[in-house]
Motif scaffolding. Structure first.
Motif, PDB file in Angstrom:
ATOM      1  N   PRO A 139       0.859  -1.243  -0.184  1.00 44.97           N
ATOM      2  CA  PRO A 139      -0.003  -0.149   0.050  1.00 44.97           C
ATOM      3  C   PRO A 139       0.896   1.405  -0.105  1.00 44.97           C
ATOM      4  CG  PRO A 139      -0.013  -0.878   2.100  1.00 44.97           C
ATOM      5  CD  PRO A 139       0.815  -1.983   1.180  1.00 44.97           C
ATOM      6  N   LYS A 140       0.249   2.288  -0.821  1.00 46.41           N
ATOM      7  CA  LYS A 140       0.996   3.596  -0.703  1.00 46.41           C
ATOM      8  C   LYS A 140       0.197   4.668   0.137  1.00 46.41           C
ATOM      9  CE  LYS A 140       3.007   3.036  -5.647  1.00 46.41           C
ATOM     10  NZ  LYS A 140       2.519   1.607  -5.829  1.00 46.41           N
ATOM     11  N   THR A 141      -0.832   4.174   0.478  1.00 50.54           N
ATOM     12  CA  THR A 141      -1.345   5.147   1.654  1.00 50.54           C
ATOM     13  C   THR A 141      -1.825   4.145   2.780  1.00 50.54           C
ATOM     14  OG1 THR A 141      -3.586   4.901   0.488  1.00 50.54           O
ATOM     15  CG2 THR A 141      -1.935   6.565  -0.238  1.00 50.54           C
ATOM     16  N   HIS A 142      -2.150   4.761   3.599  1.00 51.19           N
ATOM     17  CA  HIS A 142      -2.580   4.260   4.968  1.00 51.19           C
ATOM     18  C   HIS A 142      -1.795   2.995   5.361  1.00 51.19           C
ATOM     19  CE1 HIS A 142      -6.333   6.242   4.996  1.00 51.19           C
ATOM     20  NE2 HIS A 142      -6.430   6.109   3.516  1.00 51.19           N
ATOM     21  N   ASN A 143      -0.493   3.335   5.448  1.00 50.16           N
ATOM     22  CA  ASN A 143       0.516   2.089   5.593  1.00 50.16           C
ATOM     23  C   ASN A 143       1.521   2.503   7.105  1.00 50.16           C
ATOM     24  OD1 ASN A 143       2.096   4.249   4.803  1.00 50.16           O
ATOM     25  ND2 ASN A 143       2.843   3.259   2.846  1.00 50.16           N
ATOM     26  N   GLU A 144       1.011   3.414   7.560  1.00 51.71           N
ATOM     27  CA  GLU A 144       1.615   3.771   8.742  1.00 51.71           C
ATOM     28  C   GLU A 144       1.408   2.893   9.979  1.00 51.71           C
ATOM     29  OE1 GLU A 144      -1.987   5.941   8.860  1.00 51.71           O
ATOM     30  OE2 GLU A 144      -0.713   5.624   7.324  1.00 51.71           O
ATOM     31  N   ALA A 147      -2.373   1.322  11.223  1.00 48.35           N
ATOM     32  CA  ALA A 147      -3.239   1.973  10.143  1.00 48.35           C
ATOM     33  C   ALA A 147      -4.356   0.880   9.867  1.00 48.35           C
ATOM     34  CB  ALA A 147      -2.514   2.478   8.796  1.00 48.35           C
ATOM     35  N   LYS A 151      -8.118   0.707   3.709  1.00 46.93           N
ATOM     36  CA  LYS A 151      -8.291   1.980   3.033  1.00 46.93           C
ATOM     37  C   LYS A 151      -7.565   2.277   1.952  1.00 46.93           C
ATOM     38  CE  LYS A 151     -10.417   4.322   7.251  1.00 46.93           C
ATOM     39  NZ  LYS A 151     -10.405   5.600   7.973  1.00 46.93           N
ATOM     40  N   ASP A 152      -6.483   1.738   1.709  1.00 48.43           N
ATOM     41  CA  ASP A 152      -5.613   1.899   0.360  1.00 48.43           C
ATOM     42  C   ASP A 152      -6.425   1.575  -0.932  1.00 48.43           C
ATOM     43  OD1 ASP A 152      -2.677   2.720  -0.707  1.00 48.43           O
ATOM     44  OD2 ASP A 152      -3.505   0.998  -1.602  1.00 48.43           O
ATOM     45  N   GLU A 154      -5.855   1.132  -4.077  1.00 49.43           N
ATOM     46  CA  GLU A 154      -5.168   0.249  -4.906  1.00 49.43           C
ATOM     47  C   GLU A 154      -5.038  -1.118  -4.220  1.00 49.43           C
ATOM     48  OE1 GLU A 154      -4.277   0.266  -8.048  1.00 49.43           O
ATOM     49  OE2 GLU A 154      -5.491   2.223  -8.134  1.00 49.43           O
ATOM     50  N   TRP A 194      -1.045  -3.394  11.613  1.00 48.85           N
ATOM     51  CA  TRP A 194      -2.184  -2.805  10.543  1.00 48.85           C
ATOM     52  C   TRP A 194      -3.526  -3.779  11.174  1.00 48.85           C
ATOM     53  CZ3 TRP A 194       0.917  -3.565   5.549  1.00 48.85           C
ATOM     54  CH2 TRP A 194       1.713  -2.363   5.448  1.00 48.85           C
TER      55      TRP A 194
END
Length: 362
Positions: A139-144, A147, A151-152, A154, A194
């Motif tokens: 995932p490029k987003t919501h990967n902290e 998280a 929600k990512d 892709e 996650w």
């Protein structure tokens, strides 16, 4: 129809669909209690539990062991129900190229041996590192840390495509008795802790149901602990279990009395909550299984045959009829080294239940 809830208690847009008929594959699973006794043992009593285990071919391979030989050795344990994982990072190493050959081999061997399988599919699967997302799909987003990784956008699309391909390819196997949607999806886990949101989990479940013509039941499993403590800062202590019951046909519980250094709340995890959750499932006309019953140490805590037997007794007292042990890979490795303490105790479980019912053992 079930309702899917968000963490704040409000209903999400997705709705779960109950399947009224589960077909012969699921009905056959409950005949496994007769096969759970070893050859030569007394017949299993009425209402005997179905015993099984998680069998991770990937974990065995990672330990340098031949999973095919391990499966042959497992025959002597007398259990004919296993949970296996479809490890995304192994199956789709490059985008759009799927290799199910190892799973095809595993399911074919299970079928020949008379086993039934609970098949876990999704971005999570049994054993560390919990998430098996291929590097190209990371995932490029919501990967902290902590998280809601689902929600990512892709990752959602890629996960659904993988699940669709997996179910279409594997569902013809008669060895499959049920599907498990992800593994502990709503519990934080893995290196970054996650979790998968209930709204996306419901989409995954609907996708499996659409592509499985056999209409097998769906299991959604959860860590047996109060989410208020286990997944802080959540303020909803039953988020995972409530949504598991709304989305799945069967609630799966992962029960561990000895968790690292923390032993204070073991009764809540092993007695209080499993008893409550089984009652909750029954009140909704659903079943509950023990999908992971601890039978392996969680360092630094130790674990032995006595601890395993104590926990299984609690499951039986509470009324659970399907109990899958966790730790086969560990027992098998010990077995190869000449330590059969757990191996023999697992073999003894069906007979142990019979003797306890007859009042001949404690």
């Amino acid at each position: 129809r079930g309702r899917v809830y968000r963490m704040n208690g409000k209903r999400a847009g997705a709705r779960a669909r109950r399947i009224p008929a589960w077909g012969g594959a699921f009905a056959a699973l409950f005949l496994l209690s007769d096969a759970s006794a070893r050859a030569g043992d007394a017949a299993a009593p009425p209402q005997a539990a179905v015993y099984g285990m998680t069998f991770s071919h990937r974990e065995l391979r990672g330990r340098g062991l031949d999973w095919r030989k391990a499966l042959d050795a497992a025959d002597s344990l007398g259990m004919r129900f296993v949970r296996i994982g479809v490890y995304w990072s192994d199956v789709e190493r490059s985008e759009g190229r799927f290799d199910f050959s190892e799973l095809d081999d595993l399911l074919a061997r299970l079928q020949r041996k008379g086993y039934k399988a609970l098949v876990t599919v999704g971005m999570k699967a049994p054993r560390w590192p919990e998430f098996y997302i291929p590097p190209w799909a990371f995932p490029k987003t919501h990967n902290e840390k902590n998280a809601e990784v689902s929600k990512d956008p892709e990752l959602r699309k890629r996960t659904l495509r993988f699940i669709e391909e997996a179910v279409k390819h594997l569902s013809p196997s008669p060895a499959i008795a049920a599907w498990q949607v992800e593994n502990e999806p709503m519990d934080r886990s893995g290196e970054k802790r996650w979790f998968i949101g209930a709204d996306f989990l419901a989409q995954e479940a609907d996708l499996i149901r659409r592509h499985d013509r056999a209409r097998r039941p769906l299991v959604v499993n959860c860590w047996s602990d109060d989410q208020l403590y286990a997944s802080a800062p959540w303020t909803d202590g039953s988020y995972a279990v409530r949504n598991a019951l709304a989305i799945g046909d069967i609630l799966g519980l992962d029960v561990y009395p000895r968790v690292g250094k923390e032993q204070v709340f073991y009764k809540r995890r092993t007695i209080g909550l499993p008893t409550r959750y089984l009652g909750w499932a029954r009140s909704k006309g659903k079943k509950a299984w023990i999908v992971e019953s601890q039978a392996e140490p969680w360092p630094p805590a130790s674990y032995d045959a006595e601890a395993m037997g104590w926990l299984v007794d609690r499951h039986l007292e509470q009324g659970y009829k399907v109990i899958l042990l966790w730790g086969f890979e560990w027992w098998y490795e010990k077995h190869l080294r000449g330590d059969d303490s757990l191996w023999k105790s697992v073999r003894f479980l069906p007979l142990r239940q019979t003797l306890k019912q007859a009042g001949k053992t404690k």
